[in-house]
Design a protein around this motif. Structure first.
Motif, PDB file in Angstrom:
ATOM      1  N   ALA A  81       0.827  -1.202   0.000  1.00 23.97           N
ATOM      2  CA  ALA A  81       0.000   0.000   0.000  1.00 23.97           C
ATOM      3  C   ALA A  81       0.865   1.258   0.000  1.00 23.97           C
ATOM      4  CB  ALA A  81      -0.930  -0.002   1.212  1.00 23.97           C
ATOM      5  N   GLN A  82       1.980   1.208   0.725  1.00 25.08           N
ATOM      6  CA  GLN A  82       2.882   2.361   0.756  1.00 25.08           C
ATOM      7  C   GLN A  82       3.442   2.657  -0.633  1.00 25.08           C
ATOM      8  OE1 GLN A  82       5.716   1.204   3.789  1.00 25.08           O
ATOM      9  NE2 GLN A  82       4.029   0.862   5.224  1.00 25.08           N
ATOM     10  N   LYS A  83       3.779   1.611  -1.367  1.00 21.04           N
ATOM     11  CA  LYS A  83       4.297   1.806  -2.722  1.00 21.04           C
ATOM     12  C   LYS A  83       3.254   2.456  -3.619  1.00 21.04           C
ATOM     13  CE  LYS A  83       7.603  -2.048  -2.699  1.00 21.04           C
ATOM     14  NZ  LYS A  83       7.932  -3.392  -3.267  1.00 21.04           N
ATOM     15  N   LEU A  84       1.979   2.066  -3.452  1.00 16.79           N
ATOM     16  CA  LEU A  84       0.921   2.647  -4.259  1.00 16.79           C
ATOM     17  C   LEU A  84       0.746   4.129  -3.943  1.00 16.79           C
ATOM     18  CD1 LEU A  84      -1.368   2.527  -6.277  1.00 16.79           C
ATOM     19  CD2 LEU A  84      -2.845   1.599  -4.475  1.00 16.79           C
ATOM     20  N   PHE A  85       0.717   4.483  -2.668  1.00 17.76           N
ATOM     21  CA  PHE A  85       0.594   5.888  -2.306  1.00 17.76           C
ATOM     22  C   PHE A  85       1.792   6.693  -2.807  1.00 17.76           C
ATOM     23  CE2 PHE A  85      -2.712   4.313   0.437  1.00 17.76           C
ATOM     24  CZ  PHE A  85      -3.571   5.392   0.623  1.00 17.76           C
ATOM     25  N   ASP A  86       2.990   6.120  -2.715  1.00 22.19           N
ATOM     26  CA  ASP A  86       4.179   6.803  -3.227  1.00 22.19           C
ATOM     27  C   ASP A  86       4.099   6.977  -4.738  1.00 22.19           C
ATOM     28  OD1 ASP A  86       5.226   6.954  -0.669  1.00 22.19           O
ATOM     29  OD2 ASP A  86       6.555   5.223  -0.911  1.00 22.19           O
ATOM     30  N   LYS A  87       3.636   5.950  -5.418  1.00 24.57           N
ATOM     31  CA  LYS A  87       3.505   5.999  -6.883  1.00 24.57           C
ATOM     32  C   LYS A  87       2.589   7.142  -7.315  1.00 24.57           C
ATOM     33  CE  LYS A  87       1.750   3.255 -10.793  1.00 24.57           C
ATOM     34  NZ  LYS A  87       1.116   1.953 -11.186  1.00 24.57           N
ATOM     35  N   LEU A  88       1.552   7.396  -6.525  1.00 23.04           N
ATOM     36  CA  LEU A  88       0.588   8.434  -6.866  1.00 23.04           C
ATOM     37  C   LEU A  88       0.976   9.795  -6.283  1.00 23.04           C
ATOM     38  CD1 LEU A  88      -2.781   6.485  -6.528  1.00 23.04           C
ATOM     39  CD2 LEU A  88      -1.294   6.769  -8.516  1.00 23.04           C
ATOM     40  N   ASN A  89       2.218   9.875  -5.803  1.00 23.62           N
ATOM     41  CA  ASN A  89       2.795  11.151  -5.347  1.00 23.62           C
ATOM     42  C   ASN A  89       2.100  11.743  -4.125  1.00 23.62           C
ATOM     43  OD1 ASN A  89       4.872  11.290  -7.339  1.00 23.62           O
ATOM     44  ND2 ASN A  89       3.333  11.945  -8.833  1.00 23.62           N
ATOM     45  N   PHE A  90       1.568  10.878  -3.269  1.00 24.67           N
ATOM     46  CA  PHE A  90       1.167  11.360  -1.954  1.00 24.67           C
ATOM     47  C   PHE A  90       2.427  11.776  -1.202  1.00 24.67           C
ATOM     48  CE2 PHE A  90      -2.714   9.207  -2.945  1.00 24.67           C
ATOM     49  CZ  PHE A  90      -3.684   9.628  -2.041  1.00 24.67           C
ATOM     50  N   GLU A  91       2.320  12.835  -0.424  1.00 29.77           N
ATOM     51  CA  GLU A  91       3.438  13.285   0.397  1.00 29.77           C
ATOM     52  C   GLU A  91       3.417  12.532   1.722  1.00 29.77           C
ATOM     53  OE1 GLU A  91       5.038  17.388   2.590  1.00 29.77           O
ATOM     54  OE2 GLU A  91       3.203  17.398   1.386  1.00 29.77           O
ATOM     55  N   ARG A  92       4.555  11.991   2.121  1.00 27.65           N
ATOM     56  CA  ARG A  92       4.637  11.345   3.433  1.00 27.65           C
ATOM     57  C   ARG A  92       4.855  12.426   4.489  1.00 27.65           C
ATOM     58  NH1 ARG A  92       6.981   5.291   3.900  1.00 27.65           N
ATOM     59  NH2 ARG A  92       6.486   4.504   1.816  1.00 27.65           N
ATOM     60  N   VAL A  93       3.987  12.462   5.479  1.00 31.16           N
ATOM     61  CA  VAL A  93       4.054  13.522   6.493  1.00 31.16           C
ATOM     62  C   VAL A  93       4.043  12.917   7.898  1.00 31.16           C
ATOM     63  CG1 VAL A  93       3.132  15.423   5.132  1.00 31.16           C
ATOM     64  CG2 VAL A  93       1.539  13.849   6.201  1.00 31.16           C
ATOM     65  N   GLY A  94       5.046  12.079   8.169  1.00 31.94           N
ATOM     66  CA  GLY A  94       5.176  11.510   9.497  1.00 31.94           C
ATOM     67  C   GLY A  94       4.358  10.256   9.694  1.00 31.94           C
ATOM     68  N   TYR A  95       4.103   9.939  10.957  1.00 28.91           N
ATOM     69  CA  TYR A  95       3.358   8.734  11.281  1.00 28.91           C
ATOM     70  C   TYR A  95       2.576   8.960  12.579  1.00 28.91           C
ATOM     71  CZ  TYR A  95       6.978   7.816  14.799  1.00 28.91           C
ATOM     72  OH  TYR A  95       7.815   7.918  15.879  1.00 28.91           O
ATOM     73  N   ASP A  96       1.581   8.143  12.789  1.00 27.14           N
ATOM     74  CA  ASP A  96       0.804   8.135  14.018  1.00 27.14           C
ATOM     75  C   ASP A  96       0.703   6.700  14.523  1.00 27.14           C
ATOM     76  OD1 ASP A  96       0.288  10.892  14.134  1.00 27.14           O
ATOM     77  OD2 ASP A  96      -1.467  10.710  12.847  1.00 27.14           O
ATOM     78  N   THR A  97       0.225   6.564  15.754  1.00 29.87           N
ATOM     79  CA  THR A  97       0.101   5.263  16.379  1.00 29.87           C
ATOM     80  C   THR A  97      -1.272   5.141  17.027  1.00 29.87           C
ATOM     81  OG1 THR A  97       2.479   5.279  16.864  1.00 29.87           O
ATOM     82  CG2 THR A  97       1.133   3.696  18.069  1.00 29.87           C
ATOM     83  N   TRP A  98      -1.832   3.942  16.968  1.00 31.44           N
ATOM     84  CA  TRP A  98      -3.083   3.644  17.650  1.00 31.44           C
ATOM     85  C   TRP A  98      -2.747   2.942  18.965  1.00 31.44           C
ATOM     86  CZ3 TRP A  98      -3.028   5.523  13.093  1.00 31.44           C
ATOM     87  CH2 TRP A  98      -4.177   6.051  12.517  1.00 31.44           C
ATOM     88  N   ILE A  99      -3.316   3.434  20.061  1.00 31.67           N
ATOM     89  CA  ILE A  99      -2.985   2.913  21.397  1.00 31.67           C
ATOM     90  C   ILE A  99      -4.181   2.148  21.953  1.00 31.67           C
ATOM     91  CG2 ILE A  99      -2.132   3.476  23.705  1.00 31.67           C
ATOM     92  CD1 ILE A  99      -1.243   6.215  22.595  1.00 31.67           C
ATOM     93  N   ASP A 100      -4.013   0.868  22.188  1.00 28.41           N
ATOM     94  CA  ASP A 100      -5.045   0.057  22.836  1.00 28.41           C
ATOM     95  C   ASP A 100      -4.901   0.217  24.348  1.00 28.41           C
ATOM     96  OD1 ASP A 100      -6.125  -1.176  20.451  1.00 28.41           O
ATOM     97  OD2 ASP A 100      -4.250  -2.280  20.324  1.00 28.41           O
ATOM     98  N   VAL A 101      -5.946   0.735  24.979  1.00 29.84           N
ATOM     99  CA  VAL A 101      -5.886   1.086  26.392  1.00 29.84           C
ATOM    100  C   VAL A 101      -6.698   0.100  27.225  1.00 29.84           C
ATOM    101  CG1 VAL A 101      -6.309   2.894  28.108  1.00 29.84           C
ATOM    102  CG2 VAL A 101      -5.688   3.516  25.749  1.00 29.84           C
ATOM    103  N   ILE A 102      -6.072  -0.425  28.273  1.00 26.46           N
ATOM    104  CA  ILE A 102      -6.777  -1.294  29.220  1.00 26.46           C
ATOM    105  C   ILE A 102      -6.388  -0.909  30.643  1.00 26.46           C
ATOM    106  CG2 ILE A 102      -6.989  -3.271  27.652  1.00 26.46           C
ATOM    107  CD1 ILE A 102      -4.589  -4.527  29.131  1.00 26.46           C
ATOM    108  N   LYS A 103      -7.270  -1.223  31.564  1.00 25.91           N
ATOM    109  CA  LYS A 103      -7.001  -0.984  32.988  1.00 25.91           C
ATOM    110  C   LYS A 103      -5.977  -1.998  33.487  1.00 25.91           C
ATOM    111  CE  LYS A 103      -8.076   0.891  37.056  1.00 25.91           C
ATOM    112  NZ  LYS A 103      -7.835   2.322  37.345  1.00 25.91           N
ATOM    113  N   LYS A 104      -5.045  -1.542  34.324  1.00 25.77           N
ATOM    114  CA  LYS A 104      -4.059  -2.470  34.907  1.00 25.77           C
ATOM    115  C   LYS A 104      -4.756  -3.472  35.818  1.00 25.77           C
ATOM    116  CE  LYS A 104       0.225   0.223  34.986  1.00 25.77           C
ATOM    117  NZ  LYS A 104       1.250   0.880  35.837  1.00 25.77           N
TER     118      LYS A 104
END
Length: 280
Positions: free
Chosen positions: A257-280
């Motif tokens: 998928a990254q190659k496809l977005f790069d091929k279509l000249n999307f600009e890469r602008v960093g990254y984000d993360t999804w955090i799964d939260v649970i009680k200790k």
């Protein structure tokens, strides 16, 4: 008084526009708010409320998704300049029920660090393993793609209700809530499906609640025919026609998928993360 104060919907445009100053770094917050403003009927399906520390929109915002029972199931944290005031507000707020499992979406590295500081204070654990995703961006002023050569024996349309279960069950993050999510996107015309002339879905992409390209997928047996690339181009062109900026994510491990977005000249602008939260 709770340190997180709800921001009324009539102030969301003003809050959204504050995120134009650091561009495109703040496109995540901008696209999220812009989608909620543009498609107010989404609120019927995703009960989202937006809060700012002390009720001051210049302090950034915390968006909370509530389910039918009024329980938290997703949180988005977006700073403007300083994360400290958001961190302090989260530590003292009763808006979020930290005893229940939920996840933090689109967390920038600064937000992840903020959450690590909160873990001991709130007695929770946040798992980020395998949940990193790269941002891909196209500005609203960009040139449209040439899509004059459409795949033979196909057409593009909104998702048909009878195919909703297919889109839902092929999603990487399929859950007991995802059907409702895709149903809401269907009803708000935020789905793009490449159909065969026999009305079989071949490939699709959606614009999610967060205002990002979501669930780019091609049915097995129809891959390597350019279908995914075509429907992605079609969706981007339609969004550009509407005057929208386009933001997409690819999971860190999804090199194709990254190659496809790069091929279509999307600009890469960093990254984000999804955090799964649970009680200790």
């Amino acid at each position: 008084m709770d340190p997180l104060v709800e921001i009324p919907r009539n102030k969301w445009p003003e809050l959204r526009d504050l995120y134009r100053n650091k561009w495109p770094d703040d496109a995540v917050a901008f696209c999220f708010l812009d989608t909620q403003i543009t498609y107010p009927k989404l609120a019927e399906y995703c009960n989202i409320k937006v809060y700012s520390p002390e009720g001051d929109i210049h302090n950034g915002f915390v968006a909370v998704y509530f389910n039918e029972m009024g329980e938290t199931y997703e949180v988005m944290i977006q700073l403007l300049d300083n994360i400290d005031i958001i961190e302090k507000a989260l530590a003292g707020s009763k808006v979020i029920d930290w005893t229940k499992a939920f996840y933090v979406s689109s967390a920038s590295p600064v937000v992840v660090e903020c959450f690590r500081n909160l873990e001991k204070k709130l007695n929770v654990i946040g798992n980020t393993r395998g949940n990193k995703a790269y941002r891909h961006f196209i500005d609203r002023t960009s040139k449209q793609f040439d899509i004059s050569n459409s795949p033979p024996d196909t057409y593009v349309a909104d998702l048909k209700p009878e195919h909703l279960h297919i889109i839902d069950k092929t999603w990487t993050f399929y859950s007991d809530r995802s059907y409702k999510m895709f149903e809401s996107l269907l009803k708000n015309h935020l789905t793009y499906v490449l159909y065969s002339t026999n009305d079989d879905p071949l490939a699709w992409i959606t614009i999610g609640w967060e205002g990002t390209l979501t669930h780019l997928y091609c049915i097995e047996g129809h891959r390597k025919k350019g279908y995914a690339e075509y429907i992605l181009k079609y969706a981007v062109n339609d969004q550009l026609n509407r005057g929208k900026d386009i933001l997409g994510y690819t999971l860190e491990k999804n090199a194709q998928a990254q190659k496809l977005f790069d091929k279509l000249n999307f600009e890469r602008v960093g990254y984000d993360t999804w955090i799964d939260v649970i009680k200790k």
